[in-house]
Scaffold this motif. Structure first.
Motif, short mmCIF file in Angstrom:
data_model
loop_
_atom_site.label_atom_id
_atom_site.label_comp_id
_atom_site.label_asym_id
_atom_site.label_seq_id
_atom_site.Cartn_x
_atom_site.Cartn_y
_atom_site.Cartn_z
N VAL A 145 -0.26 -9.72 8.47
CA VAL A 145 -0.44 -8.95 7.24
C VAL A 145 -1.86 -8.40 7.15
O VAL A 145 -2.07 -7.22 6.85
N LEU A 146 -2.83 -9.25 7.41
CA LEU A 146 -4.23 -8.81 7.29
C LEU A 146 -4.60 -7.77 8.34
O LEU A 146 -5.57 -7.03 8.16
N ALA A 147 -3.81 -7.69 9.42
CA ALA A 147 -4.06 -6.69 10.46
C ALA A 147 -3.30 -5.40 10.22
O ALA A 147 -3.42 -4.46 11.01
N PHE A 148 -2.53 -5.33 9.14
CA PHE A 148 -1.75 -4.12 8.86
C PHE A 148 -2.70 -2.95 8.63
O PHE A 148 -3.63 -3.04 7.81
N PRO A 149 -2.48 -1.83 9.31
CA PRO A 149 -3.44 -0.73 9.21
C PRO A 149 -3.37 0.06 7.92
O PRO A 149 -4.22 0.90 7.66
N GLY A 150 -2.38 -0.19 7.11
CA GLY A 150 -2.29 0.52 5.83
C GLY A 150 -3.15 -0.12 4.77
O GLY A 150 -4.05 -0.92 5.05
N ASP A 151 -2.86 0.22 3.53
CA ASP A 151 -3.63 -0.27 2.40
C ASP A 151 -2.66 -0.92 1.43
O ASP A 151 -1.99 -0.24 0.66
N ARG A 152 -2.55 -2.23 1.49
CA ARG A 152 -1.57 -2.94 0.68
C ARG A 152 -2.23 -4.09 -0.06
O ARG A 152 -3.08 -4.80 0.47
N ARG A 153 -1.78 -4.31 -1.28
CA ARG A 153 -2.03 -5.56 -2.00
C ARG A 153 -0.73 -6.35 -1.91
O ARG A 153 0.31 -5.90 -2.40
N VAL A 154 -0.80 -7.51 -1.28
CA VAL A 154 0.40 -8.28 -0.95
C VAL A 154 0.39 -9.61 -1.69
O VAL A 154 -0.60 -10.35 -1.64
N ALA A 155 1.47 -9.91 -2.37
CA ALA A 155 1.69 -11.24 -2.95
C ALA A 155 2.78 -11.94 -2.16
O ALA A 155 3.54 -11.31 -1.41
N VAL A 156 2.87 -13.24 -2.33
CA VAL A 156 3.84 -14.05 -1.60
C VAL A 156 4.54 -14.98 -2.59
O VAL A 156 3.88 -15.61 -3.42
N ILE A 157 5.86 -15.06 -2.49
CA ILE A 157 6.64 -16.00 -3.29
C ILE A 157 7.41 -16.91 -2.37
O ILE A 157 8.09 -16.45 -1.44
N GLY A 158 7.33 -18.22 -2.61
CA GLY A 158 8.18 -19.20 -1.94
C GLY A 158 9.17 -19.73 -2.97
O GLY A 158 8.78 -20.30 -3.99
#
Length: 313
Positions: free
Chosen positions: A168-181
């Motif tokens: 995820v951190l290497a994704f070349p775009g511009d994203r704010r990512v949350a995670v749900i378990g």
């Protein structure tokens, strides 16, 4: 720059939708529901573009004809809509999903399965209903096998979470990512080990898991009767121990449990803690914050909500 902005762990139960009025401990149920809404507000404040949604399969999207350990949805995602949960197409962040799958496989880290037409059930759609309602985000669905042994080990799940974090951190775009378990905590479902069913009910369940791909609704009435007849087996000591580890940034210690030991201590439903563990690893095990823990025997489950916020460390 892509960043991971929040993690949420949340228990689920379709009985919250279908048997609210029959719930005896409405004070506990209300506190749990309110914690879900509070977590949703924290998600909204974190402004994610995408949510990696880690959940389990309850034999409505996957069947005994094919059970991968880990499956990433990289195209269409359809929710089965059982028990009042959302039904139909869900928005998927396909570029990020395909990037993650490619990074894992091409990098030689994990040979995950992928699906361009993934069906999910309440193991994820419960979270969509209560945590993502109105947020307008896309998802990357990740389904973990927690009910059809042999299961991926807890250690394997933790390592997958760390590998996805790197991707995820290497994704070349511009994203704010949350995670749900989504899943857990302690509970025991009247579900057999499919390899050795014992008695008519267990034979029925295994038959439903093998043959229900195209007609799962035909099995649902008896299946629900079997579940509703089960007695609760909640281990509050275990649940609080796990939540304390999560609060201290030490959830990885749960990997010391074998699959067999975890079921012995906290029930087969506690195998869903793999989803929380993955979520915590994706957040680099930052200390968490418990929003609620309630033992709700009518729902058969120790119900919890917790938030991991990397901005508070």
């Amino acid at each position: 720059m892509t960043e991971i902005v929040l993690g949420v762990g949340a228990s689920h139960s379709t009985l919250m939708n279908t048997h609210w009025e029959e719930t005896i401990h409405k004070d506990r149920a209300g506190r749990f529901r309110d914690a879900l809404y509070a977590a949703r507000e924290e998600l909204a404040a974190a402004r994610p573009d995408t949510v990696i949604l880690v959940g389990s399969n309850h034999f409505r999207g996957f069947w005994l004809d094919l059970i991968p350990s880990f499956t990433i949805g990289v195209g269409e995602c359809l929710a089965s809509g059982e028990s009042g949960t959302p039904k139909g197409p869900q928005p998927v962040d396909e570029p990020l999903a395909r990037h993650i799958a490619g990074e894992l496989v091409d990098g030689g880290r994990f040979d995950v399965a992928f699906s361009a037409r993934l069906q999910i059930d309440h193991g994820q759609s419960h979270a969509i209903q209560y945590l993502l309602d109105g947020l307008g985000v896309e998802i990357v669905p990740l389904v973990v096998n927690v009910f059809a042994p042999p299961l991926p080990t807890l250690d394997r799940c933790e390592r997958l979470g760390r590998a996805i974090r790197e991707a995820v951190l290497a994704f070349p775009g511009d994203r704010r990512v949350a995670v749900i378990g989504s899943g857990g905590l302690s509970h025991r479902l009247p579900w057999p080990d499919w390899r050795a069913p014992d008695g008519d009910d267990e034979e029925f369940m295994v038959g439903a898991w093998l043959n229900g791909r195209d007609n799962w609704q035909d099995y649902d009435a008896r299946r629900r009767q079997i579940i509703r007849a089960a007695e609760a087996a909640i281990n509050t000591d275990f649940d609080n121990e796990f939540l304390t580890l999560l609060e201290g940034g030490k959830a990885a210690r749960i990997t010391e449990y074998t699959t067999e030991r975890l079921e012995e201590v906290a029930g087969n439903g506690a195998q869903e803690l793999r989803t929380w563990l993955l979520m915590a690893a994706l957040l680099d095990h930052v200390p968490g914050r418990r929003l609620a823990y309630e033992s709700i025997p009518e729902w058969l489950t120790g119900m919890a909500v917790a938030v991991l916020d990397p901005t508070t460390t």
